[in-house]
Design a protein around this motif. Structure first.
Motif, PDB file in Angstrom:
ATOM      1  N   ASP A   1       0.809  -1.223   0.000  1.00 52.39           N
ATOM      2  CA  ASP A   1       0.000   0.000   0.000  1.00 52.39           C
ATOM      3  C   ASP A   1       0.843   1.275   0.000  1.00 52.39           C
ATOM      4  OD1 ASP A   1       0.930  -0.278   2.569  1.00 52.39           O
ATOM      5  OD2 ASP A   1      -0.967   0.248   3.527  1.00 52.39           O
ATOM      6  N   ASP A   2       2.139   1.142   0.140  1.00 53.33           N
ATOM      7  CA  ASP A   2       3.042   2.292   0.141  1.00 53.33           C
ATOM      8  C   ASP A   2       3.669   2.442  -1.248  1.00 53.33           C
ATOM      9  OD1 ASP A   2       5.430   3.897   0.370  1.00 53.33           O
ATOM     10  OD2 ASP A   2       5.319   3.622   2.546  1.00 53.33           O
ATOM     11  N   ASP A   3       3.337   3.546  -1.938  1.00 56.45           N
ATOM     12  CA  ASP A   3       3.834   3.762  -3.299  1.00 56.45           C
ATOM     13  C   ASP A   3       5.353   3.729  -3.377  1.00 56.45           C
ATOM     14  OD1 ASP A   3       1.214   4.108  -4.128  1.00 56.45           O
ATOM     15  OD2 ASP A   3       1.330   6.302  -4.151  1.00 56.45           O
ATOM     16  N   ALA A   4       6.016   4.348  -2.426  1.00 58.58           N
ATOM     17  CA  ALA A   4       7.479   4.429  -2.453  1.00 58.58           C
ATOM     18  C   ALA A   4       8.110   3.043  -2.327  1.00 58.58           C
ATOM     19  CB  ALA A   4       7.984   5.354  -1.350  1.00 58.58           C
ATOM     20  N   ILE A   5       7.573   2.216  -1.459  1.00 56.61           N
ATOM     21  CA  ILE A   5       8.097   0.860  -1.273  1.00 56.61           C
ATOM     22  C   ILE A   5       7.868   0.035  -2.538  1.00 56.61           C
ATOM     23  CG2 ILE A   5       7.886  -1.300   0.039  1.00 56.61           C
ATOM     24  CD1 ILE A   5       9.220   0.961   1.591  1.00 56.61           C
ATOM     25  N   ARG A   6       6.667   0.132  -3.092  1.00 55.65           N
ATOM     26  CA  ARG A   6       6.361  -0.592  -4.343  1.00 55.65           C
ATOM     27  C   ARG A   6       7.317  -0.187  -5.448  1.00 55.65           C
ATOM     28  NH1 ARG A   6       1.228   0.831  -3.854  1.00 55.65           N
ATOM     29  NH2 ARG A   6       1.308   2.105  -5.722  1.00 55.65           N
ATOM     30  N   ASP A   7       7.507   1.114  -5.615  1.00 54.73           N
ATOM     31  CA  ASP A   7       8.404   1.606  -6.663  1.00 54.73           C
ATOM     32  C   ASP A   7       9.834   1.134  -6.428  1.00 54.73           C
ATOM     33  OD1 ASP A   7       6.321   2.879  -7.959  1.00 54.73           O
ATOM     34  OD2 ASP A   7       6.752   4.847  -7.079  1.00 54.73           O
ATOM     35  N   LEU A   8      10.278   1.188  -5.179  1.00 51.41           N
ATOM     36  CA  LEU A   8      11.631   0.756  -4.845  1.00 51.41           C
ATOM     37  C   LEU A   8      11.838  -0.722  -5.178  1.00 51.41           C
ATOM     38  CD1 LEU A   8      14.365   1.478  -3.402  1.00 51.41           C
ATOM     39  CD2 LEU A   8      13.288   0.617  -1.325  1.00 51.41           C
ATOM     40  N   LEU A   9      10.888  -1.553  -4.774  1.00 54.62           N
ATOM     41  CA  LEU A   9      10.998  -2.986  -5.054  1.00 54.62           C
ATOM     42  C   LEU A   9      10.955  -3.272  -6.555  1.00 54.62           C
ATOM     43  CD1 LEU A   9       8.772  -4.486  -2.235  1.00 54.62           C
ATOM     44  CD2 LEU A   9      11.228  -4.778  -2.518  1.00 54.62           C
ATOM     45  N   CYS A  10      10.063  -2.606  -7.256  1.00 53.88           N
ATOM     46  CA  CYS A  10       9.963  -2.826  -8.699  1.00 53.88           C
ATOM     47  C   CYS A  10      11.232  -2.370  -9.417  1.00 53.88           C
ATOM     48  CB  CYS A  10       8.736  -2.129  -9.265  1.00 53.88           C
ATOM     49  SG  CYS A  10       7.203  -2.976  -8.837  1.00 53.88           S
ATOM     50  N   ASP A  11      11.769  -1.235  -9.025  1.00 52.55           N
ATOM     51  CA  ASP A  11      13.024  -0.766  -9.623  1.00 52.55           C
ATOM     52  C   ASP A  11      14.142  -1.780  -9.406  1.00 52.55           C
ATOM     53  OD1 ASP A  11      11.807   1.540 -10.515  1.00 52.55           O
ATOM     54  OD2 ASP A  11      12.636   2.811  -8.912  1.00 52.55           O
ATOM     55  N   PHE A  12      14.240  -2.297  -8.182  1.00 51.99           N
ATOM     56  CA  PHE A  12      15.270  -3.285  -7.865  1.00 51.99           C
ATOM     57  C   PHE A  12      15.103  -4.545  -8.713  1.00 51.99           C
ATOM     58  CE2 PHE A  12      16.478  -7.078  -5.466  1.00 51.99           C
ATOM     59  CZ  PHE A  12      17.846  -6.840  -5.304  1.00 51.99           C
ATOM     60  N   LEU A  13      13.882  -5.038  -8.790  1.00 51.58           N
ATOM     61  CA  LEU A  13      13.634  -6.265  -9.550  1.00 51.58           C
ATOM     62  C   LEU A  13      13.887  -6.058 -11.041  1.00 51.58           C
ATOM     63  CD1 LEU A  13      10.440  -7.418  -7.652  1.00 51.58           C
ATOM     64  CD2 LEU A  13      12.700  -8.491  -7.556  1.00 51.58           C
ATOM     65  N   GLN A  14      13.446  -4.924 -11.562  1.00 49.48           N
ATOM     66  CA  GLN A  14      13.663  -4.641 -12.977  1.00 49.48           C
ATOM     67  C   GLN A  14      15.146  -4.457 -13.285  1.00 49.48           C
ATOM     68  OE1 GLN A  14      11.059  -1.307 -13.636  1.00 49.48           O
ATOM     69  NE2 GLN A  14       9.222  -2.572 -13.457  1.00 49.48           N
ATOM     70  N   ASP A  15      15.898  -3.876 -12.355  1.00 50.68           N
ATOM     71  CA  ASP A  15      17.347  -3.752 -12.533  1.00 50.68           C
ATOM     72  C   ASP A  15      18.016  -5.122 -12.617  1.00 50.68           C
ATOM     73  OD1 ASP A  15      17.177  -1.005 -12.526  1.00 50.68           O
ATOM     74  OD2 ASP A  15      17.899  -0.773 -10.462  1.00 50.68           O
ATOM     75  N   ASN A  16      17.339  -6.135 -12.081  1.00 56.34           N
ATOM     76  CA  ASN A  16      17.864  -7.508 -12.120  1.00 56.34           C
ATOM     77  C   ASN A  16      17.145  -8.361 -13.170  1.00 56.34           C
ATOM     78  OD1 ASN A  16      19.932  -8.021  -9.827  1.00 56.34           O
ATOM     79  ND2 ASN A  16      18.427  -6.603  -8.983  1.00 56.34           N
ATOM     80  N   GLN A  17      16.630  -7.692 -14.197  1.00 55.64           N
ATOM     81  CA  GLN A  17      16.026  -8.320 -15.368  1.00 55.64           C
ATOM     82  C   GLN A  17      14.771  -9.154 -15.091  1.00 55.64           C
ATOM     83  OE1 GLN A  17      19.705  -8.592 -15.105  1.00 55.64           O
ATOM     84  NE2 GLN A  17      19.497  -6.582 -16.055  1.00 55.64           N
ATOM     85  N   LEU A  18      14.015  -8.794 -14.066  1.00 57.48           N
ATOM     86  CA  LEU A  18      12.727  -9.418 -13.832  1.00 57.48           C
ATOM     87  C   LEU A  18      11.650  -8.423 -14.258  1.00 57.48           C
ATOM     88  CD1 LEU A  18      14.740 -10.779 -11.695  1.00 57.48           C
ATOM     89  CD2 LEU A  18      12.653 -11.566 -10.631  1.00 57.48           C
TER      90      LEU A  18
END
Length: 71
Positions: A32-49
């Motif tokens: 429910d926290d936009d910043a946490i969601r964005d942070l996790l998605c950025d991390f995962l996308q940086d690792n080709q997921l």
């Protein structure tokens, strides 16, 4: 100072061992926290997921009706 630690298991590096070149692992991130969601998605996308985001259970179910994520 307040900090937080997020542990993702299995690690993206471990997941990539099982990931075909042309079919990356798809992760649905729900928080429910936009910043946490964005942070996790950025991390995962940086690792080709690939990722989808949902802010709540309603959005999560809507996404899961369209396609099923791997994680």
């Amino acid at each position: 100072m307040v900090g937080f630690y997020v542990q993702i298991w299995p690690s993206p590096h471990a997941l990539k061992m099982y990931m075909p070149e042309n079919n990356p692992i798809h992760v649905l991130v729900v928080d429910d926290d936009d910043a946490i969601r964005d942070l996790l998605c950025d991390f995962l996308q940086d690792n080709q997921l690939t990722t989808d985001q949902a802010a709540n259970h309603v959005q999560m179910w809507q996404i899961m009706q369209q396609h099923t994520p791997d994680v």
